[in-house]
Design an enzyme around this catalytic site. Structure first.
Site, PDB file in Angstrom:
ATOM      1  N   PHE A   1     -36.477  -8.392  19.883  1.00 22.73           N
ATOM      2  CA  PHE A   1     -36.144  -9.757  20.778  1.00 22.73           C
ATOM      3  C   PHE A   1     -37.612 -10.253  21.035  1.00 22.73           C
ATOM      4  CE2 PHE A   1     -35.624 -12.340  24.630  1.00 22.73           C
ATOM      5  CZ  PHE A   1     -34.517 -13.100  24.393  1.00 22.73           C
TER       6      PHE A   1
ATOM      7  N   ASP B   1     -35.636  -0.874  25.270  1.00 26.85           N
ATOM      8  CA  ASP B   1     -34.961  -2.150  25.833  1.00 26.85           C
ATOM      9  C   ASP B   1     -33.261  -1.912  25.881  1.00 26.85           C
ATOM     10  OD1 ASP B   1     -34.005  -4.583  26.703  1.00 26.85           O
ATOM     11  OD2 ASP B   1     -35.813  -5.551  25.668  1.00 26.85           O
TER      12      ASP B   1
ATOM     13  N   TYR C   1     -28.749  -9.794  34.252  1.00 28.55           N
ATOM     14  CA  TYR C   1     -27.711 -11.088  33.920  1.00 28.55           C
ATOM     15  C   TYR C   1     -26.789 -11.092  32.766  1.00 28.55           C
ATOM     16  CZ  TYR C   1     -31.640 -12.397  30.994  1.00 28.55           C
ATOM     17  OH  TYR C   1     -32.631 -12.493  30.318  1.00 28.55           O
ATOM     18  N   LYS C   2     -26.984 -10.139  31.770  1.00 35.82           N
ATOM     19  CA  LYS C   2     -26.039  -9.998  30.567  1.00 35.82           C
ATOM     20  C   LYS C   2     -24.800  -9.126  31.079  1.00 35.82           C
ATOM     21  CE  LYS C   2     -29.784 -10.627  27.668  1.00 35.82           C
ATOM     22  NZ  LYS C   2     -31.116 -10.332  26.893  1.00 35.82           N
TER      23      LYS C   2
ATOM     24  N   ARG D   1     -23.100 -16.046  17.059  1.00 33.01           N
ATOM     25  CA  ARG D   1     -22.805 -14.677  17.615  1.00 33.01           C
ATOM     26  C   ARG D   1     -21.882 -14.834  18.654  1.00 33.01           C
ATOM     27  NH1 ARG D   1     -27.614 -12.253  21.323  1.00 33.01           N
ATOM     28  NH2 ARG D   1     -27.229 -14.022  22.608  1.00 33.01           N
TER      29      ARG D   1
END
Ligand SMILES: *Cc1c(COP(=O)(O)O)cnc(C)c1O
Length: 417
Positions: A130, A202, A227-228, A376
């Site tokens: 990322f 991560d 927040y995921k 996705r």
């Protein structure tokens, strides 16, 4: 609907009926007409989180004002929320704390890990990691100079070969954000340790959806998102894990007052707190962190192994639906076909992926697009049902058959994809 279609529908109904997590969907406030397949980017709103937000704003902030730091233990929230997250990632107490964003936390962990590795300066990561993870290494490299911090990017299949005695830190995202490929945490950590390398994991696409065992893997450092899959709301604070054995040697450079041993002595000299509190910098975002705290309470209703099991089933069922509606004739799988090898998402490559994603959203199925050509779709097991997966596939099939995505209104690029 054809008879065959009803077969798949029947199967979805049966899977839902047998799903031990099915009642948890009611704990979320999802719009009726939406199938939400983007919980890997922004988790849905738990009803209890909305209630907590109201309580914290109206009662704690509105009525109790500054006394809430003690009265409602605001000051303990980073530790409390950190421990809740620790319980979801296989961390014994005292090793996880909630604060800041992944980007900022990565700066702290990288700096601290490099300082523990005197004589070494290479940071190995993956070219398709990322971007913010790579940007943060580049920023630190700019600050310290390449003699102290030097990013080296490798392809996935070259990671093991790159682990040598002159590498300081291996920085990997456990689940690839595009493809969903899972790294073998235990194995790579061990291989890195054999060469004296410290590893930063991560967990952005892992925490809250995979059954993680950080302590058992002898992980050094980790960090992840609130927040995921943890459903803490937009911009919710992130978390840091540091193995107990490293906490005395670890020092981080963002030495704000909340990481001080005694913040309220207001002394002019910085003395780091012991344990995880040293990871804190400034005042915690109490509104966000309170919402995350409430959202995490949902996880006490089940276990990470049950969540992972449903995640694998959802992914398998999606692949079955894609086969059934002949969608693999139109899309290329950009994720492993074996659910055990991927996180809770499936990536489909198509040259018109952006417009297809917009058309899906226009028809009530929210997924996302990742440049250059990936559609996705994420399956958050706490609130995605097997019927959702089936219905989403039906809608996708319709959009493809009728070429609905070629309409001009689905082509215009928005700023956030
Ligand atoms: C989502 C995500 C981030 C986000 O970082 P923030 O600084 O919290 O915005 C970082 N790394 C990975 C791998 C991600 O998927």
């Amino acid at each position: 609907m054809t008879v065959e279609n009803s077969d798949m529908q029947l199967q979805a109904n049966q899977l839902d009926a047998a799903d031990p997590l099915r009642m948890i969907k009611d704990d979320f406030d999802l719009p009726e007409d939406t199938i939400y397949l983007d919980g890997n980017s922004l988790g849905a709103l738990p009803k209890i989180a909305r209630q907590r937000a109201r309580e914290v704003v109206e009662q704690q902030w509105g009525r109790d004002l500054i006394t809430s730091w003690n009265k409602h233990q605001w000051i303990d929230l980073p530790r409390k929320v950190g421990e809740s997250i620790g319980g979801l990632i296989g961390a014994e107490p005292g090793q996880t704390i909630c604060c800041d964003s992944i980007s900022v936390n990565l700066f702290k962990l990288l700096s601290g890990a490099l300082m523990m590795q005197r004589g070494r300066h290479k940071v190995v990561s993956q070219a398709d990691n990322f971007p913010t993870d790579l940007y943060m290494v580049q920023g630190l490299q700019g600050l310290l100079g390449a003699a102290k911090c030097q990013l080296e990017l490798v392809e996935e299949n070259a990671i093991e070969a790159s682990l040598s005695e002159n590498v300081a830190v291996l920085l990997l995202t456990h689940v690839n954000f595009r493809s969903g490929v899972i790294h073998d945490m235990q194995r790579l950590t061990k291989l890195a340790h054999d060469k004296g390398i410290l590893v930063i994991w991560d967990l952005a696409h892992s925490a809250g959806v995979l059954d993680l065992h950080l302590d058992d893997c002898e992980a050094d450092f980790a960090l992840g998102c609130g927040y995921k899959y943890l459903n803490g709301g937009p911009g919710a604070p992130a978390f840091i894990y540091i193995a107990q054995r490293h906490q005395d040697a670890f020092q981080q450079p963002l030495t704000g007052w909340m990481g001080h041993k005694t913040p309220f002595s207001f002394s002019a000299d910085y003395h780091a707190a012991e344990g995880m509190n040293q990871c804190l910098s400034g005042t915690p975002a109490i509104l966000s962190m309170s919402v995350l705290d409430a959202a995490l309470s949902i996880f006490t209703k089940t276990s990470m192994s049950a969540i992972r099991e449903k995640s694998v089933q959802l992914g398998d069922f999606f692949v079955q639906c894609l086969h059934h509606y002949n969608l693999f004739d139109l899309f290329t799988a950009a994720s492993p076909m074996n659910a055990q090898e991927r996180g809770s998402q499936f990536a489909l490559a198509h040259p018109d992926a952006y417009a297809i994603c917009q058309a899906l959203i226009g028809h009530g199925v929210i997924g996302d697009f990742r440049s250059p050509d990936i559609l996705r779709l994420g399956f958050a097991p706490l609130y995605v049902s097997f019927c959702d997966v089936h219905n989403a596939t039906l809608i996708l099939a319709d959009i493809m058959q009728q070429k609905i995505y070629t309409q001009a209104r689905f082509q215009a690029r928005l700023s956030v994809t």
